[in-house]
Design an enzyme around this catalytic site. Structure first.
Site, mmCIF file in Angstrom:
data_model
loop_
_atom_site.group_PDB
_atom_site.id
_atom_site.type_symbol
_atom_site.label_atom_id
_atom_site.label_comp_id
_atom_site.label_asym_id
_atom_site.label_seq_id
_atom_site.Cartn_x
_atom_site.Cartn_y
_atom_site.Cartn_z
ATOM 1 N N GLU A 182 52.849 40.869 35.742
ATOM 2 C CA GLU A 182 51.958 40.460 36.829
ATOM 3 C C GLU A 182 52.264 39.035 37.313
ATOM 4 O O GLU A 182 51.433 38.378 37.934
ATOM 5 C CB GLU A 182 50.502 40.565 36.378
ATOM 6 C CG GLU A 182 50.096 41.982 36.040
ATOM 7 C CD GLU A 182 48.683 42.070 35.507
ATOM 8 O OE1 GLU A 182 47.741 41.979 36.317
ATOM 9 O OE2 GLU A 182 48.510 42.202 34.286
ATOM 10 N N SER A 204 46.976 45.240 36.876
ATOM 11 C CA SER A 204 47.495 45.452 38.226
ATOM 12 C C SER A 204 48.008 46.876 38.418
ATOM 13 O O SER A 204 48.944 47.126 39.183
ATOM 14 C CB SER A 204 48.620 44.447 38.551
ATOM 15 O OG SER A 204 48.107 43.155 38.683
ATOM 16 N N TYR A 241 48.293 45.668 46.364
ATOM 17 C CA TYR A 241 48.628 44.371 46.943
ATOM 18 C C TYR A 241 49.294 44.401 48.310
ATOM 19 O O TYR A 241 49.528 43.351 48.891
ATOM 20 C CB TYR A 241 49.521 43.590 45.963
ATOM 21 C CG TYR A 241 48.833 43.346 44.648
ATOM 22 C CD1 TYR A 241 47.718 42.525 44.563
ATOM 23 C CD2 TYR A 241 49.264 43.970 43.479
ATOM 24 C CE1 TYR A 241 47.064 42.317 43.369
ATOM 25 C CE2 TYR A 241 48.615 43.765 42.275
ATOM 26 C CZ TYR A 241 47.526 42.935 42.231
ATOM 27 O OH TYR A 241 46.872 42.734 41.042
ATOM 28 N N ARG A 243 35.570 41.050 36.255
ATOM 29 C CA ARG A 243 35.498 42.169 37.205
ATOM 30 C C ARG A 243 35.566 43.457 36.404
ATOM 31 O O ARG A 243 36.419 43.607 35.525
ATOM 32 C CB ARG A 243 36.669 42.111 38.188
ATOM 33 C CG ARG A 243 36.491 43.013 39.410
ATOM 34 C CD ARG A 243 37.789 43.199 40.160
ATOM 35 N NE ARG A 243 38.619 44.213 39.528
ATOM 36 C CZ ARG A 243 39.926 44.082 39.320
ATOM 37 N NH1 ARG A 243 40.548 42.979 39.637
ATOM 38 N NH2 ARG A 243 40.601 45.072 38.741
ATOM 39 N N ASP A 267 35.845 47.663 36.589
ATOM 40 C CA ASP A 267 36.218 48.814 37.409
ATOM 41 C C ASP A 267 35.466 50.037 36.899
ATOM 42 O O ASP A 267 35.356 50.254 35.683
ATOM 43 C CB ASP A 267 37.729 49.058 37.329
ATOM 44 C CG ASP A 267 38.522 47.853 37.817
ATOM 45 O OD1 ASP A 267 38.010 47.110 38.675
ATOM 46 O OD2 ASP A 267 39.657 47.656 37.339
ATOM 47 N N GLU A 278 37.276 49.844 32.787
ATOM 48 C CA GLU A 278 37.756 48.672 32.055
ATOM 49 C C GLU A 278 37.211 47.408 32.692
ATOM 50 O O GLU A 278 36.702 47.429 33.818
ATOM 51 C CB GLU A 278 39.280 48.614 32.042
ATOM 52 C CG GLU A 278 39.911 48.502 33.419
ATOM 53 C CD GLU A 278 41.433 48.514 33.361
ATOM 54 O OE1 GLU A 278 42.022 47.447 33.610
ATOM 55 O OE2 GLU A 278 42.010 49.580 33.075
ATOM 56 N N ASN A 303 38.072 43.155 33.440
ATOM 57 C CA ASN A 303 39.153 42.190 33.607
ATOM 58 C C ASN A 303 38.599 40.783 33.410
ATOM 59 O O ASN A 303 37.736 40.340 34.166
ATOM 60 C CB ASN A 303 39.754 42.315 35.008
ATOM 61 C CG ASN A 303 40.319 43.691 35.286
ATOM 62 O OD1 ASN A 303 41.486 43.938 35.070
ATOM 63 N ND2 ASN A 303 39.467 44.601 35.753
ATOM 64 N N GLY A 335 42.164 39.127 39.653
ATOM 65 C CA GLY A 335 42.971 38.504 40.693
ATOM 66 C C GLY A 335 42.147 37.570 41.566
ATOM 67 O O GLY A 335 41.020 37.873 41.929
#
Length: 352
Positions: free
Chosen positions: A13, A189, A255, A294, A296, A309, A311, A315
């Site tokens: 990443e 990512s 992205y 964050r 998901d 999961e 984070n 990002g």
């Protein structure tokens, strides 16, 4: 404040991290801070004797960074460091971190999101942004974080941890329940994540994921709406819904402009929005995360939320989920970066 923004590193990443770091560094400089971007892996091989002068370097040493459709060639990155060596920390990195009032960790994946650089900074007594080393390591390991979710009663798809070699692939492809998701335990990512639709595709996924290591998570695939919810401090931000333009939300879709449709706030009911936010807060607290994170999740057809999961270092490119969610409540990108620094500086890190 003197702020070192650590980015880059030696991770799949890396490119995302450099875009994150450049955005954060420029935002903090716009807020009046003496911020400078430092590549964790490449370091500062040509640094002046007085490292203090770098905090006033033009544009904070930010590179011209962008994210390609393919993950970076890490062997090429290794060859590009003149000093060579096996260390994942480049020349003078720790020296300049020691001069900073705070280090903003703009790293993703290995060495940044897994708690290792946080542990180094803890030993040095240098303040840094985000979660501590232990919570970072827990969140990065999808199997460990799943165990904690299960124990905390957080709804997450059924899962199992596999440790296998290529000799086991044929048998596993015939035995594992379908539909499923195959993923490396420490990726990010959307790298190392596979969504096989049939058993031949499952066999290929089991072979491909071994590139990331022999510990592999296989979980039940839940179909529904893909939501992501950020936590900032002690509050949740409005959920984003993602609909990939193609079949899957892979590295390229995450992205590249036009590869996915992202709606923030998500078009869900107030009750669903609150439930998603509260679930993200539960995950944040259960894993011991701090300042921001964050989570998901999937909202299935029956209205049930399933946590996939969390984070610990989401990002922070200007177009990433967390800045979008912050903008939805009236917080600019610069204000968000400043708030992360402010809250992080208030933390009293616990020594283990």
């Amino acid at each position: 404040m003197k702020i070192v923004v650590l980015a880059g590193g030696l991770s799949s990443e890396r490119a995302v991290s450099l875009v994150t770091g450049s955005g954060v560094c420029r935002a903090l400089r716009a807020r009046g801070h003496r911020a400078v971007l430092v590549d964790l892996y490449l370091g500062l091989p040509d640094a002046p004797a007085d490292l203090e002068t770098l905090f006033d370097a033009p544009d904070g040493l930010c590179p011209s960074a962008r994210i390609d459709t393919q993950a970076p060639d890490l062997e090429a990155v290794k060859r590009s460091r003149p000093s060579g060596g096996d260390s994942h920390i480049g020349p003078r990195v720790l020296d300049i971190c020691a001069l900073a009032d705070v280090v903003f960790i703009g790293l993703h994946g290995q060495d940044g999101e897994d708690g290792r650089i946080q542990a180094v900074l803890d030993l040095m007594g240098v303040p840094y942004t985000g979660s501590g080393h232990l919570a970072s390591a827990v969140a990065m390991d999808k199997a460990v974080s799943k165990q904690i979710m299960d124990s905390a009663g957080i709804p997450t798809p059924k899962w199992q941890l596999l440790d296998y070699t290529s000799a086991d692939v044929e048998r596993l492809a015939a035995e594992l329940p379908m539909p499923c998701v195959v993923k490396t335990v420490g990726g990010g990512s959307s790298l190392g994540v596979y969504l096989p639709e049939d058993r031949p595709a499952l066999k290929e996924a089991l072979e491909q994921v071994l590139r990331y290591g022999s510990r592999v998570l296989v979980e039940e695939r839940i179909f529904g709406r893909e939501l992501t919810v950020a936590v900032l401090g002690e509050r949740w931000l409005p959920a984003v819904e993602t609909v990939p333009a193609g079949k899957d939300f892979d590295y390229a879709a995450k992205y590249q402009a036009g590869a996915a449709e992202e709606t923030c706030p998500a078009h869900i009911t107030d009750a669903e929005m609150t439930a998603a936010g509260e679930l993200a807060l539960r995950v944040h607290r259960a894993l011991g995360l701090e300042v921001y994170s964050r989570t998901d999740m999937i909202l299935d057809k029956d209205g049930q939320l399933w946590c996939l999961e969390a984070n610990s270092l989401p990002g922070m490119t200007p177009t990433s989920f967390v800045p979008k969610e912050a903008a939805a409540v009236g917080m600019s990108y610069e204000e968000l970066c400043e708030e992360i620094v402010r809250q992080s500086c208030q933390l009293k890190r616990r020594a283990y």
